[in-house]
Design a protein around this motif. Structure first.
Motif, PDB file in Angstrom:
ATOM      1  N   SER A   3      14.797  25.027   1.889  1.00 36.10           N
ATOM      2  CA  SER A   3      14.489  24.121   0.788  1.00 36.10           C
ATOM      3  C   SER A   3      15.709  23.956  -0.109  1.00 36.10           C
ATOM      4  CB  SER A   3      13.305  24.642  -0.022  1.00 36.10           C
ATOM      5  OG  SER A   3      13.654  25.856  -0.641  1.00 36.10           O
ATOM      6  N   ARG A   4      15.784  22.794  -0.715  1.00 34.32           N
ATOM      7  CA  ARG A   4      16.894  22.504  -1.620  1.00 34.32           C
ATOM      8  C   ARG A   4      16.350  22.288  -3.019  1.00 34.32           C
ATOM      9  NH1 ARG A   4      20.679  17.842   0.258  1.00 34.32           N
ATOM     10  NH2 ARG A   4      21.424  18.309  -1.802  1.00 34.32           N
ATOM     11  N   GLN A   5      17.115  22.692  -3.987  1.00 39.77           N
ATOM     12  CA  GLN A   5      16.753  22.455  -5.373  1.00 39.77           C
ATOM     13  C   GLN A   5      17.667  21.379  -5.930  1.00 39.77           C
ATOM     14  OE1 GLN A   5      16.915  26.131  -7.483  1.00 39.77           O
ATOM     15  NE2 GLN A   5      15.249  27.047  -6.336  1.00 39.77           N
ATOM     16  N   ASN A   6      17.226  20.784  -7.016  1.00 41.04           N
ATOM     17  CA  ASN A   6      18.019  19.775  -7.716  1.00 41.04           C
ATOM     18  C   ASN A   6      18.312  18.545  -6.862  1.00 41.04           C
ATOM     19  OD1 ASN A   6      18.169  21.459  -9.978  1.00 41.04           O
ATOM     20  ND2 ASN A   6      19.957  22.496  -9.149  1.00 41.04           N
ATOM     21  N   LEU A   7      17.286  18.061  -6.140  1.00 43.83           N
ATOM     22  CA  LEU A   7      17.455  16.832  -5.384  1.00 43.83           C
ATOM     23  C   LEU A   7      17.624  15.669  -6.348  1.00 43.83           C
ATOM     24  CD1 LEU A   7      14.782  17.209  -2.576  1.00 43.83           C
ATOM     25  CD2 LEU A   7      17.253  17.370  -2.355  1.00 43.83           C
ATOM     26  N   LYS A   8      18.459  14.726  -5.978  1.00 45.17           N
ATOM     27  CA  LYS A   8      18.706  13.545  -6.803  1.00 45.17           C
ATOM     28  C   LYS A   8      18.058  12.348  -6.113  1.00 45.17           C
ATOM     29  CE  LYS A   8      22.975  15.623  -7.545  1.00 45.17           C
ATOM     30  NZ  LYS A   8      23.602  15.803  -6.295  1.00 45.17           N
ATOM     31  N   LEU A   9      17.002  11.809  -6.733  1.00 49.20           N
ATOM     32  CA  LEU A   9      16.247  10.700  -6.170  1.00 49.20           C
ATOM     33  C   LEU A   9      16.374   9.478  -7.064  1.00 49.20           C
ATOM     34  CD1 LEU A   9      12.951  12.694  -5.515  1.00 49.20           C
ATOM     35  CD2 LEU A   9      14.914  12.470  -3.998  1.00 49.20           C
ATOM     36  N   ILE A  10      16.337   8.299  -6.443  1.00 55.66           N
ATOM     37  CA  ILE A  10      16.314   7.056  -7.209  1.00 55.66           C
ATOM     38  C   ILE A  10      15.364   6.098  -6.502  1.00 55.66           C
ATOM     39  CG2 ILE A  10      18.310   6.002  -6.075  1.00 55.66           C
ATOM     40  CD1 ILE A  10      19.010   5.016  -8.999  1.00 55.66           C
ATOM     41  N   SER A  11      14.564   5.392  -7.289  1.00 56.46           N
ATOM     42  CA  SER A  11      13.568   4.492  -6.734  1.00 56.46           C
ATOM     43  C   SER A  11      13.644   3.137  -7.424  1.00 56.46           C
ATOM     44  CB  SER A  11      12.169   5.098  -6.930  1.00 56.46           C
ATOM     45  OG  SER A  11      11.184   4.195  -6.501  1.00 56.46           O
ATOM     46  N   PHE A  12      13.558   2.086  -6.622  1.00 56.85           N
ATOM     47  CA  PHE A  12      13.554   0.713  -7.130  1.00 56.85           C
ATOM     48  C   PHE A  12      12.215   0.092  -6.778  1.00 56.85           C
ATOM     49  CE2 PHE A  12      17.936   1.738  -6.017  1.00 56.85           C
ATOM     50  CZ  PHE A  12      18.557   1.526  -7.228  1.00 56.85           C
ATOM     51  N   ASP A  13      11.663  -0.688  -7.693  1.00 59.71           N
ATOM     52  CA  ASP A  13      10.364  -1.294  -7.446  1.00 59.71           C
ATOM     53  C   ASP A  13      10.342  -2.699  -8.018  1.00 59.71           C
ATOM     54  OD1 ASP A  13       7.752  -1.570  -6.663  1.00 59.71           O
ATOM     55  OD2 ASP A  13       6.931  -0.526  -8.395  1.00 59.71           O
ATOM     56  N   GLY A  14       9.621  -3.560  -7.361  1.00 62.54           N
ATOM     57  CA  GLY A  14       9.470  -4.923  -7.848  1.00 62.54           C
ATOM     58  C   GLY A  14      10.504  -5.854  -7.262  1.00 62.54           C
ATOM     59  N   GLY A  15      10.411  -7.077  -7.645  1.00 61.56           N
ATOM     60  CA  GLY A  15      11.332  -8.076  -7.113  1.00 61.56           C
ATOM     61  C   GLY A  15      11.558  -9.185  -8.123  1.00 61.56           C
ATOM     62  N   GLY A  16      12.097 -10.264  -7.636  1.00 64.74           N
ATOM     63  CA  GLY A  16      12.359 -11.403  -8.507  1.00 64.74           C
ATOM     64  C   GLY A  16      13.384 -11.068  -9.570  1.00 64.74           C
ATOM     65  N   GLN A  22      17.275  -4.050 -12.606  1.00 62.83           N
ATOM     66  CA  GLN A  22      17.477  -2.802 -11.871  1.00 62.83           C
ATOM     67  C   GLN A  22      18.930  -2.657 -11.437  1.00 62.83           C
ATOM     68  OE1 GLN A  22      14.578  -2.322  -8.713  1.00 62.83           O
ATOM     69  NE2 GLN A  22      13.029  -3.274  -9.994  1.00 62.83           N
ATOM     70  N   LEU A  23      19.547  -3.744 -11.030  1.00 55.53           N
ATOM     71  CA  LEU A  23      20.959  -3.691 -10.649  1.00 55.53           C
ATOM     72  C   LEU A  23      21.837  -3.346 -11.844  1.00 55.53           C
ATOM     73  CD1 LEU A  23      21.244  -6.756  -8.262  1.00 55.53           C
ATOM     74  CD2 LEU A  23      21.392  -4.332  -7.649  1.00 55.53           C
ATOM     75  N   GLU A  24      21.502  -3.887 -12.999  1.00 56.62           N
ATOM     76  CA  GLU A  24      22.272  -3.589 -14.216  1.00 56.62           C
ATOM     77  C   GLU A  24      22.112  -2.118 -14.603  1.00 56.62           C
ATOM     78  OE1 GLU A  24      24.899  -4.120 -17.230  1.00 56.62           O
ATOM     79  OE2 GLU A  24      24.424  -5.529 -15.635  1.00 56.62           O
ATOM     80  N   ILE A  25      20.902  -1.595 -14.488  1.00 64.17           N
ATOM     81  CA  ILE A  25      20.665  -0.179 -14.784  1.00 64.17           C
ATOM     82  C   ILE A  25      21.436   0.691 -13.797  1.00 64.17           C
ATOM     83  CG2 ILE A  25      18.903   1.626 -14.773  1.00 64.17           C
ATOM     84  CD1 ILE A  25      16.958  -0.575 -15.846  1.00 64.17           C
ATOM     85  N   MET A  51      17.181   7.390  -1.669  1.00 65.87           N
ATOM     86  CA  MET A  51      17.066   6.111  -2.373  1.00 65.87           C
ATOM     87  C   MET A  51      15.965   5.322  -1.681  1.00 65.87           C
ATOM     88  SD  MET A  51      21.113   5.229  -2.719  1.00 65.87           S
ATOM     89  CE  MET A  51      20.869   3.759  -3.676  1.00 65.87           C
ATOM     90  N   GLY A  52      15.066   4.741  -2.469  1.00 61.78           N
ATOM     91  CA  GLY A  52      13.987   3.982  -1.871  1.00 61.78           C
ATOM     92  C   GLY A  52      13.371   3.032  -2.864  1.00 61.78           C
ATOM     93  N   GLY A  53      12.365   2.317  -2.396  1.00 59.84           N
ATOM     94  CA  GLY A  53      11.688   1.384  -3.263  1.00 59.84           C
ATOM     95  C   GLY A  53      10.745   0.507  -2.475  1.00 59.84           C
ATOM     96  N   SER A  54      10.219  -0.503  -3.138  1.00 63.83           N
ATOM     97  CA  SER A  54       9.309  -1.438  -2.478  1.00 63.83           C
ATOM     98  C   SER A  54       9.654  -2.848  -2.900  1.00 63.83           C
ATOM     99  CB  SER A  54       7.866  -1.122  -2.856  1.00 63.83           C
ATOM    100  OG  SER A  54       7.661  -1.330  -4.235  1.00 63.83           O
ATOM    101  N   GLY A  55       9.238  -3.811  -2.115  1.00 62.01           N
ATOM    102  CA  GLY A  55       9.505  -5.212  -2.414  1.00 62.01           C
ATOM    103  C   GLY A  55      10.989  -5.524  -2.337  1.00 62.01           C
ATOM    104  N   THR A  56      11.396  -6.535  -3.055  1.00 61.94           N
ATOM    105  CA  THR A  56      12.802  -6.937  -3.065  1.00 61.94           C
ATOM    106  C   THR A  56      13.670  -5.831  -3.635  1.00 61.94           C
ATOM    107  OG1 THR A  56      12.087  -9.207  -3.422  1.00 61.94           O
ATOM    108  CG2 THR A  56      14.390  -8.733  -3.821  1.00 61.94           C
TER     109      THR A  56
END
Length: 58
Positions: A3-16, A22-25, A51-56
């Motif tokens: 197991s690993r600690q301190n995983l760095k995750l990022i998620s994007f959601d939505g579109g249009g 989200q790109l600016e952030i 890195m993951g997300g849904s939609g566009t």
């Protein structure tokens, strides 16, 4: 698997138009992560374990 600690995750959601904010952030996050780095600029895939997300946005 170990197991690993301190995983760095990022998620994007939505579109249009929300994708633009989200790109600016993400640009701001990467600017802060690369602040004063002497080893060169890192890309997002080098900074996050997942890195993951849904939609566009995904």
């Amino acid at each position: 698997m170990a197991s690993r600690q301190n995983l760095k995750l990022i998620s994007f959601d939505g579109g249009g138009i929300r994708s633009l904010s989200q790109l600016e952030i993400m640009r701001t996050i990467m600017h802060q992560l690369n602040w004063n780095k002497e080893s060169g600029t890192k890309l997002p895939y080098e900074c996050f374990d997942l890195m993951g997300g849904s939609g566009t946005g995904g």
